[in-house]
Enzyme design. Structure first.
Site, mmCIF file in Angstrom:
data_model
loop_
_atom_site.group_PDB
_atom_site.id
_atom_site.type_symbol
_atom_site.label_atom_id
_atom_site.label_comp_id
_atom_site.label_asym_id
_atom_site.label_seq_id
_atom_site.Cartn_x
_atom_site.Cartn_y
_atom_site.Cartn_z
ATOM 1 C CG HIS A 114 -0.140 20.456 -23.104
ATOM 2 N ND1 HIS A 114 0.857 19.561 -23.396
ATOM 3 C CD2 HIS A 114 0.178 21.610 -23.735
ATOM 4 C CE1 HIS A 114 1.764 20.156 -24.172
ATOM 5 N NE2 HIS A 114 1.372 21.392 -24.395
ATOM 6 C CG LEU A 468 32.567 3.168 -19.595
ATOM 7 C CD1 LEU A 468 33.522 4.342 -19.454
ATOM 8 C CD2 LEU A 468 31.256 3.615 -20.246
ATOM 9 C CB SER A 541 25.004 -4.998 -18.557
ATOM 10 O OG SER A 541 26.227 -5.169 -17.867
#
Length: 634
Positions: A114, A468, A541
């Site tokens: 697979h 953020l 980052s």
């Protein structure tokens, strides 16, 4: 066969001695899913009388309950040991089996067909001398057949058996066999595979496995077992220049110092002149020591301890080699890379590479090209995904002894390891040293970092703000720089948005581009710190691996990570640039916090919780930390 030899009962010592003298063949079975690889090996074991009565009884029982042959013996169940394999009727892991005939001993690796488990196939192929590539006669040559053949060629396996299996399902058609044989040989020729023996088979029915089949009167070649017993695959490592990878400095007492390791090429004898790589120091072999006593020589494949005539500095990972033909030593190469990680290759990210007996840091550039396994066409690519093969420039973090892979597998092949998870995510096969590695050298400078910092009366630092979008990184960094400037310190602020107007303007926001964004910014920060400045870096980052890379690039004690910790809902409510709103509307893909991850620091030097701390308090905390590093001045 092995278990019917009369000497087992009458003269066991003679039997065992005869077994030791038999040559050993390591081979793999590979091909597309459900081509019959496990069935073939199970048939081998059955025909070689290596299935004991209790195993046979269990096989009969399992065949009734879990088999795929309508109650008949399902030989694949002798090999497929995982419950998931039996449920799905496929091979997932590499299964190794050992058997012997009167002429030879065998180690066979049943490798998965697979596509998802191609990486496991590479594991089985890495030590094989021969590959049995199975093709379902009904389906012919498939993409996975081509992929496995390409890997076989890359890994240096030159002996191939094309086993056209399940011929009973096409009425043992000579025409079908010839068509598959012709198609495969044309493809294999492009890979440089020329030693190919094609055999028509039915692994389930036993046709042409150990005895010629009456169902294929048109075939006059060898049976599969006959070919495996007679094919010449002499270990050519003994003809290579001497190489021994040092795995252990053996110092049991004050009067003995030896270097233990595996001989991976050539022959060594007492009195031979040797060179240690990468240091280049030379000495002479005084003794070859083993548990059973000294040897007059050691050859490839043996693990020994070498005692040298001189007190030379040798460590684990070094290579002891022939003085007149040593390995190369370099840190930049072109290599084939086979990617085996679920997550794509991130060019520029720092991984680990295990080569020989040493582990080094490695980064991989954007692929020069990716290989289309169907056409062998070179395709442009920015990265590599699961099971993809490409040619890339790779950079080790220090000079490393090596040989090209086609010259020495042990010193030319390496595995790529994720630094955070320790998962193996790829393999590399060294092709040659990059010319730029030979042309570029460090230039000695008379004015160094210490002199530049002393002139500024400060200690350099890189203060790395992460968090953020909208967390307040730039606002806090601006406040910190104002305070430092007022105190008379020399600073520079690298803001992520500003850098994307120039240095990083060509980068987007894919994971690979984010890695490159951090890498470039880190190099600039390192140069500014080398000039003696206190450098403030504001980047989202989002990945721990890149922040760790940045930390490793900066000298110990000079990297200060500041986590500007703002809850997502607060940052999104601020949204000073309207970015979160665009991301929620789907206008900004790969936006951190919305559809791309942020991995918060685990142990930052400074943790600023903006919901609990004012701007002035945050700036004062960071400045105080810098002042505390060396008294009144940072």
């Amino acid at each position: 066969m092995a278990h019917t030899d009369r000497r087992i009962a009458s003269d066991i010592e003679t039997y065992l001695a005869a077994q030791q003298e038999k040559s050993l063949l390591r081979f793999i079975t590979c091909g597309s899913v459900d081509d019959g690889k496990s069935t073939l090996i199970g048939r081998f074991l059955y025909e070689s009388k290596l299935v004991f009565e209790d195993h046979l009884a269990a096989l009969e029982n399992d065949s009734r309950k879990e088999g795929t042959q309508g109650g008949d013996l399902d030989f694949a169940l002798l090999v497929d040991g995982l419950a998931a394999e039996r449920e799905q009727g496929i091979t997932i892991d590499v299964a190794y089996r050992y058997f012997s005939t009167e002429k030879r001993k065998f180690v066979v690796a049943d490798t998965p067909g697979h596509e998802q488990y191609t990486r496991n196939m590479v594991t089985g192929a890495s030590t094989a001398d021969l590959a049995v590539i199975l093709v379902d006669a009904r389906r012919g040559v498939l993409t996975q057949t081509r992929r496995h053949s390409h890997l076989v060629a890359l890994l240096g396996i030159r002996h191939v058996v094309l086993a056209v299996n399940k011929l009973d399902l096409v009425d043992y058609s000579h025409e079908v066999f010839d068509r598959i044989d012709t198609e495969y040989r044309a493809f294999a020729a492009e890979l440089g595979l020329s030693d190919i023996v094609s055999i028509p088979l039915s692994a389930l029915r036993g046709d042409n496995i150990t005895q010629p089949s009456p169902n294929t009167p048109w075939y006059s070649g060898p049976t599969l077992i006959e070919h495996l017993e007679t094919v010449e695959v002499d270990d050519d490592r003994a003809g290579l220049p001497f190489r021994m990878t040092v795995q252990w400095v053996n110092r049991p007492h004050l009067d003995f110092r030896g270097f233990s390791g595996l001989v991976v090429g050539g022959v060594v004898r007492p009195g031979d002149r040797v060179r240690v790589a990468p240091s280049g120091v030379e000495s002479t072999v005084a003794r070859i020591v083993t548990y059973d006593g000294d040897l007059p020589e050691a050859v490839a494949g043996q693990s020994v301890t070498l005692v040298l005539t001189d007190e030379v500095d040798v460590s684990r990972g070094d290579v002891i080699a022939a003085a007149d033909d040593p390995p190369g030593v370099a840190d930049q190469f072109e290599a084939h890379v086979v990617w085996m990680g679920e997550d794509e290759l991130l060019p520029g990210r720092r991984y680990l590479a295990k080569i020989g007996a040493t582990t080094v840091g490695v980064t991989v550039d954007h692929p020069k090209y990716q290989v289309n396994v169907n056409t062998l066409e070179h395709v442009a690519a920015k990265t590599l995904g699961l099971n993809q093969i490409g040619v890339c420039a790779v950079h080790f973090d220090r000079p490393t002894p090596f040989d090209a892979y086609l010259g020495n597998r042990d010193l030319g092949g390496f595995v790529i390891i994720d630094r955070l998870t320790n998962a193996t995510v790829g393999i590399g096969l060294l092709r040659f040293v990059l010319r730029r590695a030979q042309n570029v050298h460090w230039q000695a400078l008379e004015v160094d970092k210490a002199a530049r910092a002393a002139l500024k009366h400060q200690r350099p630092a890189v203060v790395w703000f992460t968090g953020l979008s909208g967390a307040g990184k730039s606002t806090i960094a601006n406040a910190v720089e104002r305070r430092l400037h007022a105190l008379g310190h020399h600073t520079y602020l690298l803001d992520g948005d500003n850098l994307r107007h120039g240095l990083n303007r060509d980068l987007g926001f894919t994971p690979a581009d984010r890695v490159e964004n951090v890498r470039r910014s880190t190099e600039v920060a390192a140069l500014l710190a080398d000039s003696g400045l206190i450098t403030l870096v504001c980047l989202i980052s989002p990945y721990r691996a890149e922040r760790r890379m940045a930390r490793d690039r900066i000298p110990d004690g000079e990297f200060i990570e500041v986590f500007v910790d703002t809850p997502l809902e607060v940052a999104e409510a601020r949204d000073p640039k309207g970015l979160y709103a665009k991301a929620r509307r789907g206008e900004l893909p790969n936006f951190t916090g919305v559809d791309a991850p942020y991995e918060p620091p685990e142990e930052p030097e400074i943790h600023i919780r903006t919901s609990e701390t004012t701007l002035e308090e945050a700036a004062e905390k960071i400045v105080a930390h810098l002042l505390d590093r060396c008294g009144e001045r940072p």
